[in-house]
Design a protein around this motif. Structure first.
Motif, PDB file in Angstrom:
ATOM      1  N   ALA A  12       0.832  -1.207   0.000  1.00 38.63           N
ATOM      2  CA  ALA A  12       0.000   0.000   0.000  1.00 38.63           C
ATOM      3  C   ALA A  12       0.869   1.260   0.000  1.00 38.63           C
ATOM      4  O   ALA A  12       0.594   2.234  -0.717  1.00 38.63           O
ATOM      5  CB  ALA A  12      -0.930  -0.008   1.211  1.00 38.63           C
ATOM      6  N   GLU A  13       1.923   1.250   0.789  1.00 40.76           N
ATOM      7  CA  GLU A  13       2.826   2.407   0.861  1.00 40.76           C
ATOM      8  C   GLU A  13       3.557   2.611  -0.464  1.00 40.76           C
ATOM      9  O   GLU A  13       3.789   3.756  -0.884  1.00 40.76           O
ATOM     10  CB  GLU A  13       3.818   2.208   2.003  1.00 40.76           C
ATOM     11  N   THR A  14       3.909   1.513  -1.137  1.00 40.07           N
ATOM     12  CA  THR A  14       4.562   1.620  -2.442  1.00 40.07           C
ATOM     13  C   THR A  14       3.619   2.223  -3.475  1.00 40.07           C
ATOM     14  O   THR A  14       4.004   3.115  -4.248  1.00 40.07           O
ATOM     15  CB  THR A  14       5.040   0.233  -2.915  1.00 40.07           C
ATOM     16  N   LEU A  15       2.385   1.745  -3.507  1.00 38.65           N
ATOM     17  CA  LEU A  15       1.398   2.287  -4.434  1.00 38.65           C
ATOM     18  C   LEU A  15       1.149   3.762  -4.162  1.00 38.65           C
ATOM     19  O   LEU A  15       1.012   4.568  -5.096  1.00 38.65           O
ATOM     20  CB  LEU A  15       0.085   1.501  -4.313  1.00 38.65           C
ATOM     21  N   GLN A  16       1.094   4.113  -2.897  1.00 37.16           N
ATOM     22  CA  GLN A  16       0.897   5.515  -2.507  1.00 37.16           C
ATOM     23  C   GLN A  16       1.986   6.405  -3.111  1.00 37.16           C
ATOM     24  O   GLN A  16       1.694   7.477  -3.666  1.00 37.16           O
ATOM     25  CB  GLN A  16       0.903   5.617  -0.984  1.00 37.16           C
ATOM     26  N   ALA A  17       3.232   5.959  -3.010  1.00 43.67           N
ATOM     27  CA  ALA A  17       4.352   6.741  -3.521  1.00 43.67           C
ATOM     28  C   ALA A  17       4.367   6.779  -5.053  1.00 43.67           C
ATOM     29  O   ALA A  17       4.568   7.848  -5.664  1.00 43.67           O
ATOM     30  CB  ALA A  17       5.663   6.162  -3.001  1.00 43.67           C
ATOM     31  N   GLU A  18       4.146   5.631  -5.690  1.00 43.04           N
ATOM     32  CA  GLU A  18       4.233   5.576  -7.150  1.00 43.04           C
ATOM     33  C   GLU A  18       3.076   6.306  -7.820  1.00 43.04           C
ATOM     34  O   GLU A  18       3.260   6.966  -8.850  1.00 43.04           O
ATOM     35  CB  GLU A  18       4.309   4.127  -7.609  1.00 43.04           C
ATOM     36  N   TRP A  19       1.877   6.176  -7.281  1.00 45.40           N
ATOM     37  CA  TRP A  19       0.748   6.868  -7.893  1.00 45.40           C
ATOM     38  C   TRP A  19       0.801   8.377  -7.662  1.00 45.40           C
ATOM     39  O   TRP A  19       0.247   9.143  -8.451  1.00 45.40           O
ATOM     40  CB  TRP A  19      -0.562   6.281  -7.374  1.00 45.40           C
ATOM     41  N   ALA A  20       1.498   8.801  -6.619  1.00 41.55           N
ATOM     42  CA  ALA A  20       1.700  10.236  -6.420  1.00 41.55           C
ATOM     43  C   ALA A  20       2.454  10.833  -7.603  1.00 41.55           C
ATOM     44  O   ALA A  20       2.228  11.996  -7.981  1.00 41.55           O
ATOM     45  CB  ALA A  20       2.461  10.483  -5.122  1.00 41.55           C
ATOM     46  N   ALA A  21       3.324  10.040  -8.212  1.00 38.81           N
ATOM     47  CA  ALA A  21       4.121  10.513  -9.343  1.00 38.81           C
ATOM     48  C   ALA A  21       3.287  10.745 -10.595  1.00 38.81           C
ATOM     49  O   ALA A  21       3.718  11.453 -11.514  1.00 38.81           O
ATOM     50  CB  ALA A  21       5.237   9.517  -9.638  1.00 38.81           C
ATOM     51  N   ILE A  22       2.082  10.157 -10.669  1.00 37.05           N
ATOM     52  CA  ILE A  22       1.205  10.410 -11.823  1.00 37.05           C
ATOM     53  C   ILE A  22       0.037  11.318 -11.430  1.00 37.05           C
ATOM     54  O   ILE A  22      -0.912  11.475 -12.189  1.00 37.05           O
ATOM     55  CB  ILE A  22       0.695   9.096 -12.445  1.00 37.05           C
ATOM     56  N   GLY A  23       0.115  11.896 -10.199  1.00 35.93           N
ATOM     57  CA  GLY A  23      -0.883  12.871  -9.790  1.00 35.93           C
ATOM     58  C   GLY A  23      -2.081  12.313  -9.055  1.00 35.93           C
ATOM     59  O   GLY A  23      -3.126  12.964  -8.968  1.00 35.93           O
ATOM     60  N   VAL A  24      -1.950  11.100  -8.511  1.00 30.69           N
ATOM     61  CA  VAL A  24      -3.047  10.476  -7.766  1.00 30.69           C
ATOM     62  C   VAL A  24      -2.691  10.465  -6.289  1.00 30.69           C
ATOM     63  O   VAL A  24      -1.629   9.958  -5.902  1.00 30.69           O
ATOM     64  CB  VAL A  24      -3.305   9.034  -8.249  1.00 30.69           C
ATOM     65  N   LYS A  25      -3.576  11.005  -5.455  1.00 33.17           N
ATOM     66  CA  LYS A  25      -3.363  10.959  -4.010  1.00 33.17           C
ATOM     67  C   LYS A  25      -4.047   9.719  -3.455  1.00 33.17           C
ATOM     68  O   LYS A  25      -5.259   9.552  -3.575  1.00 33.17           O
ATOM     69  CB  LYS A  25      -3.929  12.201  -3.329  1.00 33.17           C
ATOM     70  N   LEU A  26      -3.253   8.849  -2.866  1.00 29.58           N
ATOM     71  CA  LEU A  26      -3.790   7.613  -2.299  1.00 29.58           C
ATOM     72  C   LEU A  26      -3.682   7.669  -0.785  1.00 29.58           C
ATOM     73  O   LEU A  26      -2.587   7.790  -0.224  1.00 29.58           O
ATOM     74  CB  LEU A  26      -3.013   6.396  -2.822  1.00 29.58           C
ATOM     75  N   ASN A  27      -4.823   7.589  -0.116  1.00 29.01           N
ATOM     76  CA  ASN A  27      -4.855   7.482   1.342  1.00 29.01           C
ATOM     77  C   ASN A  27      -4.958   6.002   1.694  1.00 29.01           C
ATOM     78  O   ASN A  27      -5.766   5.275   1.113  1.00 29.01           O
ATOM     79  CB  ASN A  27      -6.054   8.238   1.909  1.00 29.01           C
ATOM     80  N   ILE A  28      -4.151   5.546   2.635  1.00 26.10           N
ATOM     81  CA  ILE A  28      -4.168   4.132   3.007  1.00 26.10           C
ATOM     82  C   ILE A  28      -4.673   3.985   4.440  1.00 26.10           C
ATOM     83  O   ILE A  28      -4.305   4.755   5.330  1.00 26.10           O
ATOM     84  CB  ILE A  28      -2.796   3.467   2.819  1.00 26.10           C
ATOM     85  N   THR A  29      -5.528   2.989   4.648  1.00 28.04           N
ATOM     86  CA  THR A  29      -6.176   2.782   5.944  1.00 28.04           C
ATOM     87  C   THR A  29      -6.038   1.327   6.364  1.00 28.04           C
ATOM     88  O   THR A  29      -6.545   0.422   5.686  1.00 28.04           O
ATOM     89  CB  THR A  29      -7.677   3.137   5.871  1.00 28.04           C
ATOM     90  N   GLY A  30      -5.339   1.098   7.486  1.00 22.37           N
ATOM     91  CA  GLY A  30      -5.199  -0.250   8.020  1.00 22.37           C
ATOM     92  C   GLY A  30      -6.366  -0.600   8.932  1.00 22.37           C
ATOM     93  O   GLY A  30      -6.746   0.192   9.788  1.00 22.37           O
ATOM     94  N   LEU A  31      -6.943  -1.786   8.725  1.00 23.90           N
ATOM     95  CA  LEU A  31      -8.122  -2.210   9.480  1.00 23.90           C
ATOM     96  C   LEU A  31      -7.921  -3.616  10.032  1.00 23.90           C
ATOM     97  O   LEU A  31      -7.124  -4.399   9.512  1.00 23.90           O
ATOM     98  CB  LEU A  31      -9.355  -2.223   8.565  1.00 23.90           C
ATOM     99  N   GLU A  32      -8.665  -3.936  11.082  1.00 24.46           N
ATOM    100  CA  GLU A  32      -8.760  -5.325  11.510  1.00 24.46           C
ATOM    101  C   GLU A  32      -9.436  -6.121  10.392  1.00 24.46           C
ATOM    102  O   GLU A  32     -10.257  -5.585   9.638  1.00 24.46           O
ATOM    103  CB  GLU A  32      -9.573  -5.442  12.798  1.00 24.46           C
TER     104      GLU A  32
END
Length: 540
Positions: free
Chosen positions: A395-415
């Motif tokens: 999830a953290e990798t996708l967050q960083a890589e998609w930021a490079a194409i202009g997408v803001k990804l919020n990640i939420t950890g759940l039970e």
């Protein structure tokens, strides 16, 4: 003279007492030591990220498949190579029209409390499951099950409304079609509300339990089959992966086993140390991202394609799993029936990703890092299971890589229970999931693509091809022609791939790390089964 003799006698008695006491003490000590050593040698201690749950064979989370499979057994067993073998049913027959299944039950099987296993208790279990059948329609045969019957003491019959080819495969899964003894049923017979106690026919029985701390299973003295080699299995609840590894290194655990139970780095380090034994399974399922087509902007195929092109899958899988998982190009790996398909992989291409987003109207405003459309930012949420050791770094990798194409990804950890709840409620943008693996696939996977209420179908409901997909899936599941099924599976899987709402990431594997004294470990053929019955421990 008498006094002298008395003194001599007393001395002799005292010496004898000391000798006997010493012998007795030594024997008890040795016995205690041997008993303690034997007990330690025959107790397999493992860890699990969460509590084993209510040990109810007919319900789902938070009950854990690992523990359910220790206590409860199926009519039909799934074994290596996908072979279906007799288990609690020693044989079966299918009517020429494919609608009636007749099972001859194994005789002399007892539940752990000594009561008999027979057709009447099989029928009672089916009745309890069917009281809440809507919870179980992800298994397709429940949608076509017409009636059940205890024909005689050891003959059980099922009649279907129409033929359905995967019936036997679905009877081999860990839940919900496994069998609870009479003493476990509530008064009204509705097990969805809970069971009185965990009474099964399996090789293990639950003998001690403290919620969120541990569950202790001992050998079932009434077990009809080959008895486990170990006397006891203790499952310790350790939610944190790093803590789990530390406990293992201290010798508090004999085995760490499962999917995502420790990080890949930790697995490699333990393997490299040479102090422990390690095993890695064959691919068991595909790790997927589910993109919810009912949410803007994911309703747009161009956005979904942009996300697929917009990250380096190979680098992510290699970096996070250290090569222990393989990059997945197909939604279902090729080692299942009907899935050996040639699919063109989606390449990593940032410029193509940006072009798709531009075409979809998501522009990059001057001075801003997040794309916008009609004044709204391109912002998405990805939910993941926080105790799983691979989902978070992905999830953290996708967050960083998609930021490079202009997408803001919020990640939420759940039970896990909350993650499943939100998935089924269609309350998410993106979610980690997987197909079911053996013995479920491919039929169970395509079934939930069509069947509402289990996450996949609802998330894909905005696809322009969804209605046609559902029709093809229905035809595939009920077709009696092998060639027709093969063609339909190919069409269905290729269509899902082209629509880009299911993004394959990697092929999942189970890991196992165990102490040198552990012998007989093997990965079960059924993804959800447990490996404990064959395990033994030798003294170090």
């Amino acid at each position: 003279m008498f006094a002298s003799q008395r003194r001599t006698l007393l001395i002799i008695l005292l010496i004898l007492c000391m000798v006997f006491a010493g012998c007795s003490s030594k024997t008890n000590s040795e016995h205690s030591s041997e008993a303690g050593g034997e007990q330690a040698a025959k107790t397999v201690t493992v860890s699990w990220p969460r509590d084993v749950g209510a040990m109810n064979p007919h319900v789902y989370n938070p009950s854990q498949l690992l523990a359910q499979s220790m206590v409860y057994e199926p009519l039909v067993r799934y074994s290596e190579g996908g072979k279906l073998e007799p288990h609690l049913a020693e044989s079966w027959s299918i009517s020429p029209d494919g609608k009636e299944y007749t099972f001859q039950l194994r005789r002399n099987v007892k539940f752990s409390d000594g009561t008999a296993f027979n057709a009447a208790i099989v029928k009672k279990n089916f009745d309890a499951i069917l009281k809440n059948v809507k919870n179980h329609t992800w298994l397709g045969f429940f949608n076509v099950l017409d009636k059940t019957e205890a024909a005689d003491e050891y003959t059980f019959k099922m009649t279907l409304k129409r033929p359905y080819y995967p019936v036997l495969q679905e009877l081999s899964v860990v839940r919900p079609v496994r069998f609870l003894g009479e003493a476990g049923f509530p008064e009204d017979g509705d097990t969805s509300k809970g069971v009185k106690k965990a009474v099964g026919t399996g090789p293990w029985m639950l003998t001690d339990y403290k919620k969120d701390e541990y569950a202790e299973f001992t050998r079932n003295p009434n077990y009809w089959g080959t008895s486990p080699k170990a006397d006891k299995v203790v499952i310790k609840v350790i939610p944190d992966g790093e803590t789990r590894v530390l406990a293992f290194e201290k010798g508090e655990l004999d085995l760490i086993y499962g999917e995502g139970v420790i990080s890949m780095d930790a697995f490699k380090q333990l393997k490299a140390s040479g102090k422990y034994e390690t095993s890695l399974s064959e691919p068991i399922a595909t790790r997927l991202l589910v993109l919810n087509t009912t949410r803007e902007p994911l309703a747009d195929l161009r956005v979904r394609l942009a996300l697929q092109h917009g990250f380096n899958k190979q680098a992510m899988v290699d970096g996070i799993t250290g090569g222990l998982e393989e990059k997945a190009d197909n939604i279902l790996s090729k080692n299942f029936p009907y899935t050996n398909l040639s699919i063109a992989p989606v390449d990593y291409n940032v410029e193509k990703a940006k072009a798709y987003l531009d075409e979809a109207g998501w522009k990059s405003p001057a001075g801003k890092t997040v794309r916008e459309k009609d004044g709204k930012p391109l912002q998405l949420e990805l939910i993941y299971e926080k105790s799983e050791q691979v989902q978070k770094p992905m999830a953290e990798t996708l967050q960083a890589e998609w930021a490079a194409i202009g997408v803001k990804l919020n990640i939420t950890g759940l039970e896990l229970t909350e993650q499943v709840k939100r998935f089924r409620a269609n309350d998410f943008d993106l979610n980690f999931s997987s197909n079911y693996g053996a013995p479920y696939d491919p039929h169970s996977f395509i079934h939930v693509v069509a069947e509402k209420g289990f996450g996949f179908s609802d998330a894909l409901s905005n696809l322009p091809v969804k209605k046609e997909l559902d029709r093809q899936i229905n035809e595939a599941l009920f077709s009696s022609d092998e060639k027709t099924r093969q063609e339909l599976y190919g069409t269905i899987l290729k269509s899902l791939q082209e629509q880009a709402a299911l993004l394959p990431l990697s092929y999942l594997k189970k890991t196992a790390v165990y102490q040198k004294g552990v012998t007989g470990f093997a990965f079960p053929a059924n993804r959800d089964d447990n490996p404990f019955s064959g395990i033994d421990l030798v003294k170090k």
